[in-house]
Design an enzyme around this catalytic site. Structure first.
Site, mmCIF file in Angstrom:
data_model
loop_
_atom_site.group_PDB
_atom_site.id
_atom_site.type_symbol
_atom_site.label_atom_id
_atom_site.label_comp_id
_atom_site.label_asym_id
_atom_site.label_seq_id
_atom_site.Cartn_x
_atom_site.Cartn_y
_atom_site.Cartn_z
ATOM 1 N N CYS A 89 -3.817 -5.995 7.813
ATOM 2 C CA CYS A 89 -4.005 -4.646 7.557
ATOM 3 C C CYS A 89 -4.995 -3.865 8.287
ATOM 4 C CB CYS A 89 -4.427 -4.763 6.115
ATOM 5 S SG CYS A 89 -4.736 -2.863 5.345
ATOM 6 N N CYS A 97 1.027 -0.665 13.116
ATOM 7 C CA CYS A 97 1.232 -0.543 11.772
ATOM 8 C C CYS A 97 2.024 -1.621 11.354
ATOM 9 C CB CYS A 97 1.697 0.921 11.372
ATOM 10 S SG CYS A 97 2.392 0.724 9.443
#
Lengths: 294, 294
Positions: free
Chosen positions: B89, B205
């Site tokens: 993340c 991402c």
């Protein structure tokens, strides 16, 4: 015969030839995994895909039928100004490639026809270091011996361990590739390949790229997976540049369109999963009977 | 602090250490694209994934909150005997990696913690030939400057063209990556990268690997795409083998299991698309408050 494209559709066959689309066909949506690779590798080209969904599947058809179907489809794609034809289907390639090649070469257009099998065999032989290649394919494809012949014609010293997978394409087509049954089928298929210690595996069915991550995991990260699309993309590129037919587009991507002989809406729904890209308009097409062309 | 694993769970921390799972965590399902790559590249390892879906998304949380959440999750994964932690993340990596690294090194277990960002920066610098790298990421990640710092710490002569994509992760999470709006967003994001003539693009991402084919097509086949999962897999492998913690399994694949703090059923439904592999059991977990650990 095949080359009688109406003069109105193409007043000068050499004019602006590179801007014409590449025609790709298959019995259904499986060939969209091949188109997927072509779209990624050759973004500047336009594509026209025809899925003969009304007569899907091709697996149990006779070679004569498949030769006739393929000729009809080729005629339709040429009518729509295809500059090169790709047969993205194992059964149709085995039954119709030599016939279509001969017909295309007889025409003034000199349109190239590329099929699956041979490009994969070439890429697999180039990739193997151990000389031991594996094959995953439908029982019909394995029984045809077409990959054995293609591999041994490239390098007779390379061995091919073929595994017939009776259920895998169906499981994938039904969208069940992530359930336990699928995992068991894939594991079972991989076992003889692991035992044979192959270092390269040909995905001999257009459906299999959708389970590539699972296959890669079960076979191990050092095994090279060869799929039709990636292998074909190189040959398409080479054929086009040799003939001066590469699309001259400098910026942006080409477009891609779809024809099918069955229900457009179900083609679109199923197709998006196989293409793994947005699927635009799908047009239903009636193929002319091959008798009318003879 | 972090290392207070109950003695009953691990009587001898070195015994059979390689057989323990690798812990991977994220705010939700995005990190499953990272797990996907780890499953393919390190099939012999066991994995334990924790998605903090009850507190998703992390994007707008303060660094202090994220450091606290990450500590709680790390504690839970260590309690379940993780031998290495992966923060899959961007937001949590930026906020919590240094803190977690320090805590882990203070414990007797000496568990390594790897985050995203740096592995991708290293792989991108290794891949570029022109010295011009692109970045696609959320506005928060771009604004943080973390990729710029990571790239320039590896090679100060490499330039980074960063593009903030405000809508892309949401479009992908909603399953709309194949519609026209998605195509327009992706095209818009690629434009400045094409203009900057980059030869390598970091997918900054965890959601973006799901649109990799579209990105590859729009950026062109000669551009190298670097994603967190592939870049991390190498580092995980290196860290484990350096510490003698590689799983000694010789045959078959390891198992992988899921924990989430929110609703398990929606995690499974959404997760399968991100993992692109079968998703087994998902267990709901209550994280202990970090105060109780302090």
């Amino acid at each position: 015969m095949m080359g009688c494209v109406p003069a109105s559709a193409s007043p000068d066959p050499r004019a602006d030839a590179g801007r014409r689309p590449i025609g790709v066909f298959d019995s259904g949506v499986g060939g969209l995994t091949v188109l997927h690779e072509l779209l990624v590798q050759l973004p500047q080209e336009d594509f026209l895909y025809l899925g003969d969904t009304a007569r899907f599947p091709y697996g149990e058809r006779s070679p004569e039928e498949l030769a006739r179907f393929s000729s009809q489809i080729a005629e339709e794609l040429l009518r729509r100004r295809a500059k090169l034809l790709v047969i993205a289907c194992n059964s149709a390639t085995a039954a119709a490639l030599p016939i279509l090649e001969r017909r295309m070469m007889e025409t003034t257009l000199g349109v190239d026809v590329l099929g699956v099998v041979r490009p994969e065999a070439m890429q697999a032989v180039a990739a193997t270091r151990s000389g031991r290649i594996g094959l995953l394919a439908t029982p019909t494809t394995v029984a045809s011996g077409s990959y054995e012949r293609a591999v041994s014609s490239v390098d007779p010293h390379v061995t091919l361990q073929a595994v017939a997978c009776p259920t895998l394409a169906g499981i994938i087509q039904a969208g069940e590739q992530f359930d336990e049954r699928a995992v068991d089928s894939v594991r079972e298929a991989c076992l003889p390949l692991r035992e044979a210690d192959v270092d390269t595996v040909i995905l001999g069915c257009t459906h299999y790229p959708l389970i590539k991550p699972m296959l890669q995991r079960m076979l191990g990260p050092s095994v090279t997976l060869v799929s039709s699309g990636a292998a074909l993309a190189r040959q398409v590129e080479h054929a086009l540049s040799t003939r001066g037919l590469s699309n001259p587009r400098q910026h942006g991507e080409g477009d891609y369109r779809f024809l099918c002989t069955g229900e457009p809406e179900s083609f679109r729904e199923l197709g998006t999963r196989f293409l793994q890209m947005p699927l635009g308009e799908v047009e239903r097409v009636e193929l002319q009977s091959v008798e009318a062309l003879a």
